[in-house]
Enzyme design. Structure first.
Site: not given
Length: 259
Positions: A108-109
């Protein structure tokens, strides 16, 4: 106001976005067992230090540590009566679709970095993110995340060297004045710093050659400013790129579901 939470393997960052700028940013070490109450105690104490009392209306979370998400959800529910948007979950839509191998999960980063980079700079760029791992994330002309490179992080390399070589100490990373070290600490610092300069130069050069078009190189993460000192590695360095990407993802979801 929007609370953005970026939970990595080493650090967890809370930032408050008022729609135009960051009110404050707070950082703590990531612990799998930290409870919702512990998060609130830490968070409220620092808010008092900053002298602000924000009205948190929404929360968005990016976490590379699945075990931490549960306690962060409880934190949001218990203290803000909010259900957070979690990047990578089915109910969190993205303004772009990753074009990677079927079944491949993307952190997700890394998705937030791609979204933030495209929102600020357009496509045809590569984001170099200095975290527990050093990630290279490629953003296509249309904003799609199309893959990248994962290398060991700088501090992870320093820790591995100290653990694996009994005679070598753990040292902090800094930019050496010279390549040739005249003591053990200087030799380690030189090897890691200049080694990563070569890594960044080499990988970004190969990515550009394979991509076949001019690309912008964006540095982010805690160590990006250090590696930018006097070196032409990045076109720009942005310490808030991941968090900014979270604000873009949040707005995209709010616009899709205004209720």
């Amino acid at each position: 106001m929007l609370l953005c939470i970026d939970c990595g393997n080493t650090n967890t960052v809370f930032s408050i976005w008022d729609g135009e700028s960051w009110l404050c940013t707070m950082r703590t070490s990531t612990h799998h067992s930290r409870t919702a109450d512990a998060y609130f105690t830490w968070f409220s104490t620092l808010l008092g230090h900053y002298g602000i009392d924000p009205q948190i209306d929404d929360v968005i979370i990016s976490s590379t540590v699945p075990r931490v998400v549960f306690n962060l959800r409880v934190f949001c529910d218990r203290f803000f009566n909010l259900r957070p948007l979690v990047v990578g979950k089915p109910d969190c839509a993205l303004p772009m679709e990753p074009r990677v191998d079927f079944g491949t999960g993307v952190g997700p980063d890394r998705l937030a970095n791609a979204v933030g980079a495209f929102a600020r700079h357009g496509g045809d760029c590569v984001v170099v993110d200095f975290g527990t791992a050093t990630n290279f994330d490629v953003v296509a002309e249309d904003g799609a995340y199309v893959g990248g490179v994962i290398a060991p992080g700088v501090n992870l390399s320093l820790e591995a060297l100290a653990l694996g070589a009994a005679a070598l100490p753990h040292v902090d990373i800094t930019k050496p004045d010279a390549v040739i070290g005249t003591n053990t600490v200087a030799c380690i610092q030189s090897g890691v710093f200049w080694g990563y300069v070569g890594l960044i130069e080499g990988i970004t050069t190969r990515i550009k050659a394979e991509y076949g078009k001019p690309m912008k190189v964006i540095g982010t993460g805690g160590l990006a400013p250090l590696f930018a000192q006097g070196e032409v590695l990045f076109d720009t360095v942005e310490d808030d790129l991941t968090m900014y990407g979270l604000t873009v993802i949040h707005k995209y979801n709010k616009d899709k579901n205004p209720s």
